[in-house]
Design a protein around this motif. Sequence first.
Motif, PDB file in Angstrom:
ATOM      1  N   SER A  59       0.831  -1.063  -0.173  1.00 32.09           N
ATOM      2  CA  SER A  59      -0.248   0.031   0.335  1.00 32.09           C
ATOM      3  C   SER A  59       0.801   1.398  -0.121  1.00 32.09           C
ATOM      4  CB  SER A  59      -1.512  -0.075   1.212  1.00 32.09           C
ATOM      5  OG  SER A  59       0.231  -0.099   2.773  1.00 32.09           O
ATOM      6  N   GLU A  60       2.108   0.789   0.371  1.00 34.70           N
ATOM      7  CA  GLU A  60       3.256   2.520   0.210  1.00 34.70           C
ATOM      8  C   GLU A  60       3.325   2.586  -1.483  1.00 34.70           C
ATOM      9  OE1 GLU A  60       5.567   2.253   3.717  1.00 34.70           O
ATOM     10  OE2 GLU A  60       5.313   0.322   4.074  1.00 34.70           O
ATOM     11  N   LEU A  61       3.228   1.763  -1.910  1.00 31.71           N
ATOM     12  CA  LEU A  61       3.813   2.327  -3.199  1.00 31.71           C
ATOM     13  C   LEU A  61       2.991   3.363  -4.329  1.00 31.71           C
ATOM     14  CD1 LEU A  61       4.929  -1.166  -4.695  1.00 31.71           C
ATOM     15  CD2 LEU A  61       5.899   0.514  -3.823  1.00 31.71           C
ATOM     16  N   THR A  62       3.370   3.644  -4.808  1.00 30.98           N
ATOM     17  CA  THR A  62       1.691   4.084  -5.992  1.00 30.98           C
ATOM     18  C   THR A  62       1.490   3.615  -7.326  1.00 30.98           C
ATOM     19  OG1 THR A  62       2.773   6.591  -5.718  1.00 30.98           O
ATOM     20  CG2 THR A  62       1.822   6.726  -7.054  1.00 30.98           C
ATOM     21  N   GLY A  63       2.078   2.397  -7.180  1.00 33.54           N
ATOM     22  CA  GLY A  63       1.682   1.808  -8.297  1.00 33.54           C
ATOM     23  C   GLY A  63       2.987   0.434  -8.634  1.00 33.54           C
ATOM     24  N   LEU A  64       2.135  -0.748  -8.566  1.00 34.53           N
ATOM     25  CA  LEU A  64       3.453  -2.045  -8.734  1.00 34.53           C
ATOM     26  C   LEU A  64       3.014  -1.820 -10.379  1.00 34.53           C
ATOM     27  CD1 LEU A  64       4.697  -4.320  -7.120  1.00 34.53           C
ATOM     28  CD2 LEU A  64       2.190  -5.636  -7.665  1.00 34.53           C
ATOM     29  N   ILE A  65       4.143  -1.939 -11.413  1.00 32.75           N
ATOM     30  CA  ILE A  65       4.329  -2.611 -12.521  1.00 32.75           C
ATOM     31  C   ILE A  65       4.511  -3.557 -12.801  1.00 32.75           C
ATOM     32  CG2 ILE A  65       5.055  -1.420 -15.060  1.00 32.75           C
ATOM     33  CD1 ILE A  65       6.245   0.911 -13.195  1.00 32.75           C
ATOM     34  N   ALA A  81      -3.814  -9.767 -10.011  1.00 34.71           N
ATOM     35  CA  ALA A  81      -4.766  -8.486  -9.846  1.00 34.71           C
ATOM     36  C   ALA A  81      -5.664  -8.220  -8.102  1.00 34.71           C
ATOM     37  CB  ALA A  81      -5.628  -7.867 -10.318  1.00 34.71           C
ATOM     38  N   ASP A  82      -6.669  -9.572  -8.287  1.00 31.36           N
ATOM     39  CA  ASP A  82      -7.357  -9.260  -6.751  1.00 31.36           C
ATOM     40  C   ASP A  82      -6.345  -9.551  -5.697  1.00 31.36           C
ATOM     41  OD1 ASP A  82      -9.704  -9.036  -8.406  1.00 31.36           O
ATOM     42  OD2 ASP A  82      -9.839 -11.506  -7.996  1.00 31.36           O
ATOM     43  N   GLY A  83      -5.596  -9.982  -5.748  1.00 27.39           N
ATOM     44  CA  GLY A  83      -4.874 -10.248  -4.286  1.00 27.39           C
ATOM     45  C   GLY A  83      -4.425  -8.633  -3.753  1.00 27.39           C
ATOM     46  N   TYR A  84      -4.043  -8.402  -4.925  1.00 28.52           N
ATOM     47  CA  TYR A  84      -2.838  -7.781  -4.778  1.00 28.52           C
ATOM     48  C   TYR A  84      -3.196  -6.069  -4.918  1.00 28.52           C
ATOM     49  CZ  TYR A  84       1.969  -9.719  -5.347  1.00 28.52           C
ATOM     50  OH  TYR A  84       2.211 -10.721  -5.725  1.00 28.52           O
ATOM     51  N   ARG A  85      -4.717  -6.077  -5.505  1.00 29.96           N
ATOM     52  CA  ARG A  85      -5.221  -4.854  -5.730  1.00 29.96           C
ATOM     53  C   ARG A  85      -6.335  -4.999  -3.803  1.00 29.96           C
ATOM     54  NH1 ARG A  85      -7.199  -5.614 -10.895  1.00 29.96           N
ATOM     55  NH2 ARG A  85      -6.574  -3.879 -12.320  1.00 29.96           N
ATOM     56  N   ALA A  86      -6.698  -6.349  -3.346  1.00 29.37           N
ATOM     57  CA  ALA A  86      -6.996  -6.233  -1.626  1.00 29.37           C
ATOM     58  C   ALA A  86      -6.137  -5.668  -1.155  1.00 29.37           C
ATOM     59  CB  ALA A  86      -7.526  -7.072  -1.337  1.00 29.37           C
ATOM     60  N   ALA A  87      -4.668  -5.752  -1.246  1.00 31.74           N
ATOM     61  CA  ALA A  87      -3.838  -4.960  -0.167  1.00 31.74           C
ATOM     62  C   ALA A  87      -3.084  -3.630  -0.030  1.00 31.74           C
ATOM     63  CB  ALA A  87      -1.834  -6.184  -0.643  1.00 31.74           C
ATOM     64  N   GLY A  88      -3.932  -3.221  -1.822  1.00 32.43           N
ATOM     65  CA  GLY A  88      -3.702  -2.234  -1.738  1.00 32.43           C
ATOM     66  C   GLY A  88      -2.834  -0.946  -2.430  1.00 32.43           C
ATOM     67  N   ALA A  89      -3.344  -2.240  -3.647  1.00 30.25           N
ATOM     68  CA  ALA A  89      -1.658  -1.867  -4.644  1.00 30.25           C
ATOM     69  C   ALA A  89      -2.547  -1.537  -5.849  1.00 30.25           C
ATOM     70  CB  ALA A  89      -1.155  -3.572  -5.318  1.00 30.25           C
ATOM     71  N   ALA A  90      -1.650  -0.035  -6.066  1.00 31.62           N
ATOM     72  CA  ALA A  90      -2.714   0.243  -8.031  1.00 31.62           C
ATOM     73  C   ALA A  90      -1.668  -1.138  -8.279  1.00 31.62           C
ATOM     74  CB  ALA A  90      -2.379   2.036  -7.380  1.00 31.62           C
ATOM     75  N   LEU A  91      -2.645  -1.296  -9.882  1.00 34.26           N
ATOM     76  CA  LEU A  91      -1.246  -2.119 -11.051  1.00 34.26           C
ATOM     77  C   LEU A  91      -1.103  -1.395 -12.019  1.00 34.26           C
ATOM     78  CD1 LEU A  91      -2.739  -5.611 -10.642  1.00 34.26           C
ATOM     79  CD2 LEU A  91      -0.688  -4.696  -9.395  1.00 34.26           C
ATOM     80  N   VAL A  92      -0.417  -0.868 -12.249  1.00 30.80           N
ATOM     81  CA  VAL A  92       0.210   0.048 -13.724  1.00 30.80           C
ATOM     82  C   VAL A  92       0.502  -1.577 -14.483  1.00 30.80           C
ATOM     83  CG1 VAL A  92       1.893   0.983 -15.286  1.00 30.80           C
ATOM     84  CG2 VAL A  92       0.478   1.747 -12.939  1.00 30.80           C
ATOM     85  N   LEU A  93      -0.031  -1.482 -15.694  1.00 30.43           N
ATOM     86  CA  LEU A  93       0.336  -3.096 -16.813  1.00 30.43           C
ATOM     87  C   LEU A  93       0.944  -2.515 -17.789  1.00 30.43           C
ATOM     88  CD1 LEU A  93      -3.388  -4.530 -17.349  1.00 30.43           C
ATOM     89  CD2 LEU A  93      -2.117  -4.929 -14.738  1.00 30.43           C
ATOM     90  N   ALA A  94       1.375  -3.815 -18.134  1.00 31.43           N
ATOM     91  CA  ALA A  94       2.980  -2.935 -19.414  1.00 31.43           C
ATOM     92  C   ALA A  94       1.955  -3.374 -20.508  1.00 31.43           C
ATOM     93  CB  ALA A  94       4.385  -3.717 -18.775  1.00 31.43           C
TER      94      ALA A  94
END
Length: 251
Positions: A222-228, A238-251
């Motif tokens: 959750s401290e990240l602005t985004g996970l690429i 996606a679901d597990g990381y978004r539930a942990a507070g991650a914003a995903l940037v898809l490459a």
Amino acid sequence: MLTEQRRRQILDVLKRDGRAVAGELARLWNVSEDTIRRDMRDMASAGLLKRVHGGALPVAAPLPELSVRRNLGTEEKRQLAAAAVRLIEPGQLVFFDGGTTTAEIVRQIPRDMALTVVTHAPTIAAELESHGAVEVILIGGRIYKHSMVAVGPTALAAIDRLRPDIFFLGATAVHPMEGLTTGDFEEAAIKRRILERSLATYCPVTLDKLECVSPFGIASISELTGLIVAAESAPDLADGYRAAGAALVLA
């Protein structure tokens, strides 16, 4: 089931599911939960997994030397780098962590984009030799040779005088519950401090580093602005990381 068979199956579960719950495995294999916990304790002592409350998580495989890593997963790294470059604006102060993925980001910076780049990795600074529009600030200190980055109090003191617009952070393992981790205590402290000083932090991560844990914590998801991440890995994760507070940037 023999002890060695059981422990091999625990590793199989970790590889398949990204975690192993002691109570579930005890019921499935008709053994006591204490037996599973003892297996996990012994396996953790051998560096085969990381024990957490109620079970275990997979550990990241030891990273090979930097010269070897340069030739691994190159196409995935190029995809992650292209997504990262799109996040950079001309005129920004950008901090680059060491590593082969961040090196690929640097290579893809347009030659006419004016930036100030800060790094504690001599190898990253060298990549910018021919970028005439980029000013380079190299942070000094004791070199941690495995990653070729400066660590220690000299590096920390210089970082404390900076306020980067964006930080591209490297990690050896990323897990939704355990967050971002790496294999060296001092390196983790440097990464954490750069994150704290930066206005935005993105972590480009290859698929092999997801759902794993290394010994030393950097930050929570959750401290990240985004996970690429590569787009093909997103549907399952996606679901597990978004539930942990991650914003995903898809490459």
